[in-house]
Design an enzyme around this catalytic site. Structure first.
Site, PDB file in Angstrom:
ATOM      1  CB  CYS A   1      -0.962  -0.036   1.183  1.00 53.19           C
ATOM      2  SG  CYS A   1      -0.195  -0.393   2.792  1.00 53.19           S
ATOM      3  CB  THR A   2       0.845   4.636   1.297  1.00 52.70           C
ATOM      4  OG1 THR A   2      -0.153   4.954   0.324  1.00 52.70           O
ATOM      5  CG2 THR A   2       1.823   5.805   1.396  1.00 52.70           C
TER       6      THR A   2
ATOM      7  CG  LEU B   1       3.423   0.549   8.403  1.00 54.54           C
ATOM      8  CD1 LEU B   1       3.697   1.851   9.156  1.00 54.54           C
ATOM      9  CD2 LEU B   1       4.276  -0.580   8.964  1.00 54.54           C
ATOM     10  N   GLY B   2      -0.853  -1.079   6.970  1.00 59.12           N
ATOM     11  CA  GLY B   2      -2.277  -1.275   7.210  1.00 59.12           C
ATOM     12  C   GLY B   2      -2.943  -2.141   6.167  1.00 59.12           C
ATOM     13  NE  ARG B   3      -4.078   1.592   1.920  1.00 59.14           N
ATOM     14  CZ  ARG B   3      -3.838   2.555   1.033  1.00 59.14           C
ATOM     15  NH1 ARG B   3      -4.720   2.777   0.065  1.00 59.14           N
ATOM     16  NH2 ARG B   3      -2.748   3.296   1.098  1.00 59.14           N
TER      17      ARG B   3
END
Length: 416
Positions: free
Chosen positions: A206-207, A210-212
């Site tokens: 993702c960016t 850390l999340g998606r």
């Protein structure tokens, strides 16, 4: 507070100077072996040739201008990283930091699966190719790319020019657990079909990674690779500290196995002493808001919204100020002492057995039986996200065949 707000931040430099200074301030810097001050113009040694001295000054001026531009760009990227990290920490409920200016970073979760941050230039494609990556799976939306000025078209075009590595996109909204829940079936379906064809190592990003990306990798391991959710989560965290939204994964799993039902919910803010009331969170994420309408008969601001079953956090925005409603359910204070409202949505018309099955997943008992795994796999195999999926699958297969021919894995039939 789980909302996105841009706030001022101090900045620091990744360059080897003791502190960051603006490009127009005087500074001492090392540049191509020379040390200079002010405009970084290096005085030429005295020589009998005035033209040589003039040429040298022109070159150093160009060098100084180039360095100033690079420092300004670095400063801009550092500030963007600071703001992004702050927003991510607030939205995700955990202290998370991303430094875009330090370049792409990643971790092997399994020998065939990598989770990491976004590619920034076509050169990153070569880096991934060198470690055996065959599939680059990008979860970013266009605003994510534009924020850090990532030229996705250049990265995709360069990938097409190489043999043995392919770039795909499957967008999920950043900092939005609900969008993650709703998109997971489509995204993991697409991922599993691509990996089945390409094989090799898959890079999910993702960016910040850390999340998606961790959430998609975790769901892929859970739904497709045969891991139980807790085991996959422990493995993921042991390789890359991150913060995937487990509730979104559990909800998406229950949506597939039990079904998804909706219920109509009314949100209310009492009082006529304000000029505007909005609500953020819910199913739209913390980066967006919906206005409530004032009802004169009730003397209150109202919003009716149909929501799928699940738990939602939200907050009101009253005359521009983020506040919670003390008359509605509230969360426990987070690490910063902030509180949100929340609501548990369920449909009373759903039969008890289905409700209990969903509750089982949401309460943490998310272990899948053999039959449930088979049901999920059948769902993913038959899932169609959009009209052009068949065309994309055909392109994947054509690319895989082309790569196999190029590498000699399969032969080309002789012409008649």
């Amino acid at each position: 507070m789980n909302c996105l707000q841009s706030v001022g931040h101090s900045r620091f430099s990744a360059l080897p100077w003791p502190k960051r200074v603006d490009a127009h301030h005087r500074r001492t810097a090392v540049f191509n072996g020379f040390v200079g001050t002010g405009s970084l113009r290096v005085a030429a040694m005295k020589t009998s040739s005035n033209s040589r001295s003039s040429l040298y000054e022109d070159e150093t001026e160009e060098q100084a201008s180039s360095l100033d531009a690079k420092m300004t760009d670095l400063s801009d990227r550092e500030e963007k990283s600071e703001i992004y990290s702050s927003n991510m920490t607030q939205a995700m409920g955990a202290v998370l930091t991303y430094r875009h200016e330090l370049g792409m970073n990643y971790n092997f979760i399994r020998p065939d699966l990598i989770v990491g941050s976004c590619l920034q230039t076509p050169a990153d494609v070569d880096k991934l190719r060198s470690v055996g990556v065959k599939t680059i799976f990008c979860l970013q939306q266009n605003p994510d790319l534009e924020y850090f000025r990532v030229d996705i078209n250049a990265i995709q075009q360069y990938s097409k020019e190489l043999n043995g590595i392919h770039h795909y996109r499957a967008e999920i909204r950043d900092f939005d657990a609900f969008d993650l829940r709703m998109r997971l079936p489509a995204v993991v379906s697409k991922l599993s079909k691509i990996v089945d064809i390409n094989g090799g190592v898959t890079y999910i990003h993702c960016t910040a990674g850390l999340g998606r990306a961790p959430a998609v990798a975790l769901t892929y391991m859970y739904w497709v690779l045969g891991y139980q959710l807790d085991d996959a989560h422990k493995l993921l965290q042991s390789k890359r500290p991150c913060f995937p939204k487990l509730d979104a994964i559990r909800s998406a799993t229950a949506d597939i196995l039990v079904g998804q039902w909706k219920a109509r919910v009314t949100f209310k803010w009492d009082g006529d002493d304000c000029s505007s009331v909005d609500i953020s969170g819910l199913d739209i994420g913390w980066g967006q808001s919906i206005p409530l309408k004032f009802d004169e008969e009730q003397g209150a601001w109202l919003l009716e919204r149909e929501l799928p079953e699940g738990r939602y956090e939200y907050k009101y925005i009253v005359d521009g100020e983020w506040v919670y409603n003390s008359n509605e359910l509230v969360t426990s204070p987070n690490m910063d002492g902030h509180v949100n409202n929340y609501i548990e949505v369920f449909n009373e018309d759903v039969n008890i057995e289905a409700r209990q099955r969903r509750k089982k997943f949401m309460d943490g008992d998310a272990e899948l039986t053999t039959d449930e795994r088979k049901m999920i796999r059948q769902f993913l195999d038959s899932y169609k996200d959009d009209a052009d999926l068949d065309e994309e699958e055909a392109e994947v297969r054509a690319s895989a065949t082309s790569d196999a021919i190029a590498s000699g894995t399969i032969g080309v039939p002789d012409k008649a």
